[in-house]
Design a protein around this motif. Structure first.
Motif, PDB file in Angstrom:
ATOM      1  N   GLU A 218       0.839  -1.199   0.000  1.00 42.91           N
ATOM      2  CA  GLU A 218       0.000   0.000   0.000  1.00 42.91           C
ATOM      3  C   GLU A 218       0.871   1.245   0.000  1.00 42.91           C
ATOM      4  O   GLU A 218       0.586   2.231  -0.685  1.00 42.91           O
ATOM      5  N   LEU A 221       2.102   1.957  -3.460  1.00 35.61           N
ATOM      6  CA  LEU A 221       1.086   2.559  -4.314  1.00 35.61           C
ATOM      7  C   LEU A 221       0.931   4.044  -4.004  1.00 35.61           C
ATOM      8  O   LEU A 221       0.758   4.866  -4.911  1.00 35.61           O
ATOM      9  N   GLN A 224       3.611   5.775  -5.836  1.00 37.68           N
ATOM     10  CA  GLN A 224       3.325   5.905  -7.263  1.00 37.68           C
ATOM     11  C   GLN A 224       2.368   7.056  -7.535  1.00 37.68           C
ATOM     12  O   GLN A 224       2.517   7.793  -8.512  1.00 37.68           O
TER      13      GLN A 224
END
Length: 259
Positions: A218, A221, A224
């Motif tokens: 998580e 992400l 990102q």
């Protein structure tokens, strides 16, 4: 009332004068040389001689020894009490600090390294706030700059069905236990301090702090979404390999040098 629906301790209010004073343990615990030396060594390496920003700088546990190594450090901190404690040890010329939230406060300039240590990103209690922390870190980085996060992992494998708490640490006069809400990924740490010898009294002092735990995938992400790429992940600042048994990790993300 079920504890899982009870109001959580407000991160903005728990770090008062008493908590700031209790946080400092010179030469011991998180302030010991065995903890600080590898931390500072790794941050110096990642800074590559550039300017550095610490989010949630606290009382200067890491920032002051880093500045003593010749690194230009700026801090952002929400708690006035923590900053007041820091100012007893370092002036604004040595360590400038902006009072504000780590999700929105903008320090002037660009930095080669932004870092966030000792689980502090988990003080943000929603996923959205944690994503904004990543985005704020990215806004401060020069191209090729890095964002480092030190973060523990929840002890969910210790939770059997119906069990909602784990005991994290026990010593004379101190017990730490954590209560979990796995639906919201919340954990409340309960620090209980009492006289080690019952003859010295039976009163106990309780300090509670709320957190939202984040799994490494998580976290990646979130990076990102902020335009960052995972560069490395180790179990600690000494570079120990990260495995499925590691209780914590040090993850380094990088802002690409070109769009």
């Amino acid at each position: 009332m079920d504890d899982r629906t009870a109001p959580l301790p407000d991160p903005a209010s728990i770090w008062d004068d008493r908590a700031a004073a209790d946080y400092d343990t010179p030469g011991e615990g998180m302030f010991s040389a065995e903890v600080l030396d590898p931390t500072v060594d790794r941050l110096v390496e990642l800074a590559e001689g550039g300017e550095v920003l610490e989010l949630a700088v606290g009382t200067g546990r890491v920032a002051i020894p880093l500045a003593d190594r010749g690194i230009a450090v700026t801090g952002i901190e929400l708690s006035e009490a923590m900053v007041a404690r820091l100012r007893e040890k370092a002036g604004p010329d040595q360590l400038p600090v902006l009072l504000g939230d780590m999700t929105t406060t903008r320090a002037p300039g660009e930095f080669s390294l932004v870092y966030l240590v000792f689980n502090t990103i988990s003080n943000l209690l929603t996923q959205a706030e944690q994503v904004e922390c990543f985005r704020n870190a990215a806004r401060h980085l020069r191209p090729g700059g890095r964002f480092l996060i030190e973060l523990g992992l929840p002890e969910l494998r210790s939770l059997t069905p119906g069990k909602r708490a784990t005991v994290g640490h026990v010593e004379d006069g101190y017990v730490l236990f954590d209560t979990y809400d796995v639906l919201r990924q919340h954990v409340v740490s309960h620090h209980v301090r009492f006289a080690a010898d019952p003859a010295d009294g039976h009163e106990a002092a309780l300090f509670r702090s709320a957190h939202r735990y984040i799994w490494p995938a998580e976290l990646d992400l979130m990076a990102q979404l902020a335009g960052l790429e995972l560069e490395s992940r180790h179990a600690d600042f000494a570079g120990t390999a990260f495995t499925g048994e590691s209780p914590s990790h040090v993850s380094v993300y990088r802002l690409p040098s070109t769009p």
